[in-house]
Design a protein around this motif. Structure first.
Motif, PDB file in Angstrom:
ATOM      1  N   LYS A 102       0.875  -1.143   0.075  1.00  0.00           N
ATOM      2  CA  LYS A 102       0.076  -0.278   0.240  1.00  0.00           C
ATOM      3  C   LYS A 102       0.898   1.235   0.134  1.00  0.00           C
ATOM      4  N   GLU A 103       1.757   1.300   0.687  1.00  0.00           N
ATOM      5  CA  GLU A 103       2.776   2.443   0.954  1.00  0.00           C
ATOM      6  C   GLU A 103       3.533   2.821  -0.274  1.00  0.00           C
ATOM      7  N   VAL A 104       3.881   1.522  -0.902  1.00  0.00           N
ATOM      8  CA  VAL A 104       4.769   1.606  -2.223  1.00  0.00           C
ATOM      9  C   VAL A 104       3.804   2.365  -3.429  1.00  0.00           C
ATOM     10  N   MET A 105       2.440   1.928  -3.221  1.00  0.00           N
ATOM     11  CA  MET A 105       1.426   2.260  -4.450  1.00  0.00           C
ATOM     12  C   MET A 105       1.204   3.805  -4.010  1.00  0.00           C
ATOM     13  N   GLU A 106       0.837   4.261  -2.780  1.00  0.00           N
ATOM     14  CA  GLU A 106       0.714   5.413  -2.384  1.00  0.00           C
ATOM     15  C   GLU A 106       1.973   6.358  -2.801  1.00  0.00           C
ATOM     16  N   ALA A 107       3.397   6.164  -2.710  1.00  0.00           N
ATOM     17  CA  ALA A 107       4.340   6.825  -3.047  1.00  0.00           C
ATOM     18  C   ALA A 107       4.438   6.916  -4.587  1.00  0.00           C
ATOM     19  N   SER A 108       3.989   5.821  -5.267  1.00  0.00           N
ATOM     20  CA  SER A 108       3.968   5.943  -6.722  1.00  0.00           C
ATOM     21  C   SER A 108       2.841   6.881  -7.159  1.00  0.00           C
ATOM     22  N   LEU A 109       1.722   6.960  -6.722  1.00  0.00           N
ATOM     23  CA  LEU A 109       0.644   7.643  -6.930  1.00  0.00           C
ATOM     24  C   LEU A 109       1.059   9.372  -6.833  1.00  0.00           C
ATOM     25  N   SER A 110       1.735   9.381  -5.641  1.00  0.00           N
ATOM     26  CA  SER A 110       1.989  10.936  -5.177  1.00  0.00           C
ATOM     27  C   SER A 110       2.777  11.443  -6.139  1.00  0.00           C
ATOM     28  N   PRO A 119      -6.463   3.798   3.214  1.00  0.00           N
ATOM     29  CA  PRO A 119      -7.148   2.816   3.987  1.00  0.00           C
ATOM     30  C   PRO A 119      -6.359   2.296   5.535  1.00  0.00           C
ATOM     31  N   ASN A 120      -6.794   1.890   6.201  1.00  0.00           N
ATOM     32  CA  ASN A 120      -6.239   1.562   7.447  1.00  0.00           C
ATOM     33  C   ASN A 120      -5.968  -0.186   7.358  1.00  0.00           C
ATOM     34  N   GLY A 121      -6.610  -0.697   6.153  1.00  0.00           N
ATOM     35  CA  GLY A 121      -6.440  -2.094   6.208  1.00  0.00           C
ATOM     36  C   GLY A 121      -7.049  -2.322   4.751  1.00  0.00           C
ATOM     37  N   ALA A 122      -7.559  -3.845   4.652  1.00  0.00           N
ATOM     38  CA  ALA A 122      -7.910  -4.196   3.399  1.00  0.00           C
ATOM     39  C   ALA A 122      -7.144  -4.317   2.413  1.00  0.00           C
ATOM     40  N   LEU A 123      -7.415  -4.300   0.893  1.00  0.00           N
ATOM     41  CA  LEU A 123      -6.643  -4.656  -0.084  1.00  0.00           C
ATOM     42  C   LEU A 123      -6.482  -3.513  -1.200  1.00  0.00           C
ATOM     43  N   ASN A 124      -7.198  -2.405  -1.110  1.00  0.00           N
ATOM     44  CA  ASN A 124      -7.537  -1.574  -2.201  1.00  0.00           C
ATOM     45  C   ASN A 124      -7.409   0.068  -1.822  1.00  0.00           C
ATOM     46  N   LEU A 125      -6.919   0.851  -2.662  1.00  0.00           N
ATOM     47  CA  LEU A 125      -7.075   2.312  -2.330  1.00  0.00           C
ATOM     48  C   LEU A 125      -8.156   2.646  -3.351  1.00  0.00           C
ATOM     49  N   TRP A 126      -8.872   3.679  -3.027  1.00  0.00           N
ATOM     50  CA  TRP A 126      -9.851   4.483  -3.708  1.00  0.00           C
ATOM     51  C   TRP A 126      -9.054   5.663  -4.253  1.00  0.00           C
TER      52      TRP A 126
END
Length: 191
Positions: A102-110, A119-126
Motif C-alpha cells: 500500500k505504501e509503495v502504491m501511495e508513494a508512486s501515485l504521489s 485505508p487502515n487495512g484491506a486490499l485496495n485504494l480509492w
C-alpha cells in the motif's frame, strides 16, 4: 435490518478495528457476514453468517433448501487452521506485506499528483482522477494496454463516482506496483 459485511476484519495495519456492530445487537436487527476467501483459502469458499433468533432459524432453513450443506470436512479443516497459531502468524505477515505494498502504491501515485483515500487495512485504494476523466471510459482504453482497475460507478447505485476507481495492491509485488503506476500515469497523461 442491517447487514454487516466484514470480509477484511483481520486485514488492518496500525490497530485492530472496533468490534463488529453485531457484537452490540441485542434486538436481532444485525446480520453479520464474514468471508475468509480473500486472504486464507480462496478455493475453500468458507464464510460465516451470524444473527440472532428468529432470523438465524430462517437463514438455516433457507440454506438447507438451497443446497445440501457445506461439506463438513471443509469446515473442520478450516476451523482447525483458523484457531491455530499458524493462522495468526500468517495474518501478521500478510498485514505487514500488504501495508508495504500500500505504501509503495501511495508513494508512486504521489509522484503524479493523484488523490486517494488511504485505508487502515484491506486490499485496495480509492483513487480520484481529474474531474474531466470518466473512469469507465478510461478502463476500456487502459485494458488495451493490459492495465486494469475497477471503475467507481460499479460501486455506486447513484452512478456518481465517475472519476473514482478502486486499485488493488494485494496481488502484485512492489516492483510491479511501481511499474504499473508509472505505465498507468504515462497513459493517463496522454489521454
Amino acid at each position: 435490518m442491517l447487514v454487516e459485511d466484514d470480509p477484511f476484519h483481520d486485514i488492518y495495519f496500525d490497530k485492530a478495528p472496533p468490534a463488529p456492530m453485531f457484537t452490540y445487537d441485542t434486538a436481532g436487527y444485525v446480520m453479520y457476514i464474514r468471508s475468509y476467501s480473500k486472504y486464507v483459502a480462496p478455493g475453500l469458499r468458507i464464510g460465516v453468517v451470524a444473527s440472532r433468533q428468529p432470523l438465524m432459524k430462517i437463514l438455516l432453513t433457507s440454506k438447507s433448501l438451497a443446497d445440501n450443506g457445506t461439506p463438513l470436512l471443509n469446515q473442520k479443516v478450516f476451523l482447525h487452521y483458523f484457531t491455530s497459531e499458524r493462522m495468526q502468524i500468517h495474518l501478521e505477515k500478510l498485514r505487514i506485506a500488504l501495508q508495504v505494498r500500500k505504501e509503495v502504491m501511495e508513494a508512486s501515485l504521489s509522484q503524479y499528483g493523484l488523490e486517494w483515500i488511504s485505508p487502515n487495512g484491506a486490499l485496495n485504494l480509492w483513487v480520484k482522477l481529474p474531474e474531466h476523466i470518466d473512469s469507465v471510459k478510461l478502463l476500456s482504453l487502459c485494458n488495451k494496454q493490459s492495465i486494469s482497475f475497477v471503475p467507481g460507478p460499479i460501486f455506486d447505485a447513484n452512478n456518481e463516482l465517475d472519476n473514482w476507481f478502486r486499485l488493488s495492491y494485494s496481488f502484485a509485488n512492489e516492483k510491479h506496483i511501481r511499474e504499473g503506476i508509472d505505465k498507468f500515469c504515462a497513459y493517463l497523461r496522454e489521454s
